[in-house]
Structure formats: structure tokens, C-alpha cells
Design a protein around this motif. Sequence first.
Motif, PDB file in Angstrom:
ATOM      1  N   ARG A 137       0.852  -1.196   0.000  1.00  5.21           N
ATOM      2  CA  ARG A 137       0.000   0.000   0.000  1.00  5.21           C
ATOM      3  C   ARG A 137       0.888   1.248   0.000  1.00  5.21           C
ATOM      4  NH1 ARG A 137      -5.266   0.938   1.099  1.00  5.21           N
ATOM      5  NH2 ARG A 137      -5.561  -1.221   1.818  1.00  5.21           N
ATOM      6  N   PRO A 138       0.756   2.117  -0.994  1.00  9.85           N
ATOM      7  CA  PRO A 138       1.625   3.293  -1.052  1.00  9.85           C
ATOM      8  C   PRO A 138       1.272   4.308   0.031  1.00  9.85           C
ATOM      9  CG  PRO A 138      -0.030   3.392  -2.779  1.00  9.85           C
ATOM     10  CD  PRO A 138      -0.176   2.049  -2.127  1.00  9.85           C
ATOM     11  N   TYR A 139       2.287   5.008   0.521  1.00 12.48           N
ATOM     12  CA  TYR A 139       2.032   6.014   1.564  1.00 12.48           C
ATOM     13  C   TYR A 139       3.034   7.157   1.461  1.00 12.48           C
ATOM     14  CZ  TYR A 139       5.935   3.940   4.250  1.00 12.48           C
ATOM     15  OH  TYR A 139       7.167   3.485   4.663  1.00 12.48           O
ATOM     16  N   LEU A 140       2.676   8.294   2.054  1.00  9.96           N
ATOM     17  CA  LEU A 140       3.513   9.490   2.082  1.00  9.96           C
ATOM     18  C   LEU A 140       3.945   9.880   3.492  1.00  9.96           C
ATOM     19  CD1 LEU A 140       1.758  11.753  -0.574  1.00  9.96           C
ATOM     20  CD2 LEU A 140       4.217  11.328  -0.488  1.00  9.96           C
ATOM     21  N   VAL A 141       3.101   9.590   4.495  1.00  9.12           N
ATOM     22  CA  VAL A 141       3.395   9.999   5.870  1.00  9.12           C
ATOM     23  C   VAL A 141       4.254   8.938   6.542  1.00  9.12           C
ATOM     24  CG1 VAL A 141       2.431  10.596   8.121  1.00  9.12           C
ATOM     25  CG2 VAL A 141       1.257  11.326   6.029  1.00  9.12           C
ATOM     26  N   GLN A 142       5.520   9.277   6.755  1.00  7.19           N
ATOM     27  CA  GLN A 142       6.452   8.341   7.382  1.00  7.19           C
ATOM     28  C   GLN A 142       6.354   8.387   8.903  1.00  7.19           C
ATOM     29  OE1 GLN A 142       8.576   6.220   5.532  1.00  7.19           O
ATOM     30  NE2 GLN A 142       8.764   5.242   7.536  1.00  7.19           N
ATOM     31  N   GLN A 143       6.237   9.614   9.436  1.00  6.59           N
ATOM     32  CA  GLN A 143       6.140   9.778  10.891  1.00  6.59           C
ATOM     33  C   GLN A 143       5.282  10.982  11.245  1.00  6.59           C
ATOM     34  OE1 GLN A 143      10.275  10.002  12.391  1.00  6.59           O
ATOM     35  NE2 GLN A 143       9.781   8.207  13.631  1.00  6.59           N
ATOM     36  N   LEU A 144       4.685  10.920  12.442  1.00  3.25           N
ATOM     37  CA  LEU A 144       4.045  12.067  13.067  1.00  3.25           C
ATOM     38  C   LEU A 144       4.809  12.353  14.356  1.00  3.25           C
ATOM     39  CD1 LEU A 144       0.237  11.171  12.679  1.00  3.25           C
ATOM     40  CD2 LEU A 144       1.622  12.666  11.214  1.00  3.25           C
ATOM     41  N   LEU A 145       5.259  13.590  14.508  1.00  2.00           N
ATOM     42  CA  LEU A 145       6.046  13.990  15.671  1.00  2.00           C
ATOM     43  C   LEU A 145       5.301  15.028  16.482  1.00  2.00           C
ATOM     44  CD1 LEU A 145       9.536  14.506  13.947  1.00  2.00           C
ATOM     45  CD2 LEU A 145       8.611  12.387  14.916  1.00  2.00           C
ATOM     46  N   GLY A 146       5.378  14.913  17.804  1.00  4.04           N
ATOM     47  CA  GLY A 146       4.786  15.926  18.662  1.00  4.04           C
ATOM     48  C   GLY A 146       5.543  17.236  18.551  1.00  4.04           C
ATOM     49  N   SER A 147       5.027  18.270  19.192  1.00  3.99           N
ATOM     50  CA  SER A 147       5.690  19.574  19.146  1.00  3.99           C
ATOM     51  C   SER A 147       7.084  19.525  19.763  1.00  3.99           C
ATOM     52  CB  SER A 147       4.831  20.618  19.868  1.00  3.99           C
ATOM     53  OG  SER A 147       4.604  20.220  21.208  1.00  3.99           O
TER      54      SER A 147
END
Length: 499
Positions: free
Chosen positions: A374-384
Amino acid sequence: MNAPLRRAGVVILVLFGLLFANLNWIQAYKADAYRTSPHNGRVVVAQYSRPRGDIEADGEFLAQNKVTSDTLKYLRVYPDKQAYAPVLGYRPVNIGATGIEASENDFLSGESDKLFADRIKDMFTGNNTGGGNVVLSLKTQAQQVAWKELTHNEKGVDKGAAVAIDPRTGAVQAMVSMPSYDPNPLVSHDLKAAAAEYQKLLKDKDQPLLNRATQETLPPGSTFKTIISATALSNGYDEDTSIPAGEEYKESGAVIHNDEDDVCPTATTTLKDALTVSCNTAFAQLGVKLGADKVKSMAQAFGFEDSKLTIGNLQENTGLPVAASHTGAIANPDGSTDKGALAQSSIGQRDVRMTPMQGALMAATVANGGKQMRPYLVQQLLGSDRSAIYTASPQSLRTPISGDVASKLQDMMESVVSDGTGKKAKIDGFKVGGKTGTAQNAEGADPHGWFIGFAFNSKGEPVSAVCVMLENVPGGHASAEAARIAGLIMKAAAGGGGD
């Protein structure tokens, strides 16, 4: 009380009842919609009172904030302007966001439940913590090479797209659409200027706001022969199986010729040789022999007709929507197979339509042993505070072909690059396979040039799969330039070396 007064009293009571019901409807059901509406001025001011999260890739910041002295404290800034615009989109003041700015809006703005702890902390500290940060899977070197080579192509083409994917994970390494646009004027705090710029782009006949990588569907030409080859290999054929060829093939009013007179002029050829030199007459006859049901079924197994695919966040299944690719009905009015249409469809013409994203997925599937990730663009989500809140975990999407079929297709597509029509995609230090495509379209118009392909490093690992599409290529050999660009993108995506 007389009758007129009673009627008036009843009307007044009914009106009060309706007013009461409407107030409750607004407070109970519509309050959140009004509160979050981009047209709510107080909400807009509140949103701009804290910094929006950054969007980045490979340590490079692609969307940031600039402190201003006006009512809206922070201005969104896109340093690289056009190269990343189709992916990032934009987050304007008073109209809806697009791209990753839209699909990850809650996280970037700080309103996501994932950032609940930050909001609780702010209640005690009095701070105004900014939104979360989004790390994309893009390889900035590959993105820049794709943008440069596409916009400075050797054919002078001004419309096209390129997509590169890691076959093993589905991570999108590059996504470029040409022409593009500068999103910075669209996010200006001068609302009249922003609206004027948007209208200008909207009316532009070249459609710079269209992400051609995911939304443009065009006839794919001979790249579709990859699907026909997969169908044949899955139904008893082998690379060395002899199939009918020749200079011309007629079927139900359709006349099929080869691009050059010296391409498979003999009565028969092998399946591998037919793909290597892109023999139209062989694949047209092969498609008719296999039948429309098998051809359409294989195309669907690879992802054709899928109208629900998005490229973004695997966890949320959100992101950039991908237009469905189609084979067309390939049928007569009575429902029977239109063999003439099938012959033309088998070489990627007639009603076959494909997005560049679908082309990249086809190549990636072959390179990955038959499994499509499944293709994706978001590798990580980081907090502030830059702590990791989410990291992408690759997911299998579908498995259209067996490992054995994929291995044979790899060999056939490698022959296309080493000995056939795709020689310009060669990369030193890599094993490269692919398929070229020259697609006829409107009468009198130059054809589209396509290339889909993959690269293996010296360790035998598939490191990149790509699709390059150039619209209306003048001067002949439309696919050769697409192949050249594809090779450079894959090399950049793999870090430039064979290891």
C-alpha cells in the motif's frame, strides 16, 4: 377569546417552538461545524495564534511558519515552492486546504486527539503549544531530480508527471506534477490577493492545480503490455512460448501495425522478445487469444478500477485521492466481447486509461515478487517536542501474481532495458527493468511518452520503482525521454550508488 386571536396565538406558539428547536439543533448538532468553519473569523484568529506544525522530509523543511505583525500571527511558508506543491497542497486562510495540509490538518493544527496530552499540559503551564509535525517518506534528492529533469526535459514537453515508490514498503520516494504552482500567494493574509491568485490558477488552461501523478488518466500505450504478459504467464505461457506476430494484424475492423517496419516482421516470436521490442501485432493477438475477462481481471488485480485508494497516512487511511485507472468495457452493445477493441486495448490504446501512480504500482509489484504494498507518504508524526507519535508500518495491499510469474516478468522487463526499447533507463551499478509506452491520443496530436520500471541494487534488493509520463511529445520516440528521466530518478532514490 375570539377565533382570530386563538389562531394568532397558535401561530406564535408554533413559531416559538420552531425557534426553540432550531436553537437546540444549532447548539447540540451544528455547534462544532460552526466553531470549526473556516469562515468563522474568531476561529481563524485562534488557529493562527499558535504555530502550525512543520512538514518535512529527509531533514529538509517543506512547510514552515513565519511570524508576522498582523492579526494572524503566523504565515505559512513553502520554501521550495513548485517542486513539492502537488504533494503538500496549501493551507489558506479562508478556504479549504489541499494535499497533505488537508489530510493531516488536525495534527498540524494541534487539534488531533493524538496531541491531547499537549493540550492538557498547556492548561497548567499557560503555554500555547504548536501543532504536530509531519515527516514525509519523500527522498528529497529524488524529488529534486524528478522536478528538474521533468521541467527541463529534452523534448520541450510542458506537461507530465513522475512517481517513484520503494517496492518493498510502498513508501513514495518522489511525486512530481508539471506544470505546478507556487502555493505561497495562496496562503497570503491578504485575502483579496489570495483569491485573485487562486482564480488565476483555476482558469489556467494548463491546469497547474491538477496533480497529474494521481489524478490524470491517459492511454498508457505499451506499458499495458506488462498486464498482458502477466496474464499470459499466469495462464500457461512461458517466456519462450511462441506467439503469432507479423507486420499487420486485423481484427473486427481494427488494424494493428508495429511502430517500425523491422519490429517482429516474422509470423511468430517469443513472449519475451515481443515485450523486448514492443511488438504490437503479437500483443494484440495475444490479448484476443486470452480473452477480455482474463485481461480485465488481471488489470483489476493490479489495481485498475480501484476508486478508493489514497496516498498518505496508513493508520488513518487518508491522504491524496488517486483516480481510478480503467480498461474500458471492451464489449459490443449486446454484451459480447468486441475483439477489435480487445486487440487495441491489449496494446494500451482504445479506452484504457491509467494514472502515473498506477504505473509505478505495476512496476513495484513486479519488482517485489508479485506483492503490491500500500503506497504512503506519511512516514512519521512527531509531537511539538519532536517525540515520535506514529511511525508508518508497511502494509500489503494485494498480490496479483505469483512469485514465479513476477520472476519471469522481471527477466522480460530487464531485457527491455538491456536489449530493447528502454535502453535509456540503464543505470550503472543497478539491474534495471522496465517497459516503454507510446500512446496515440487525439487525431493530429503528438503521442504521450511513458516508462514504468524498477531498479535492483548490487545486493539484489528492489530499491525503487518508477513511472514517468510526458504528454504530447514531439519529434518521435516519445518514450525514450521518459525512460531517461526514470533512470535518473531511480538512481537518486537509491542514493546514487549500487549498494
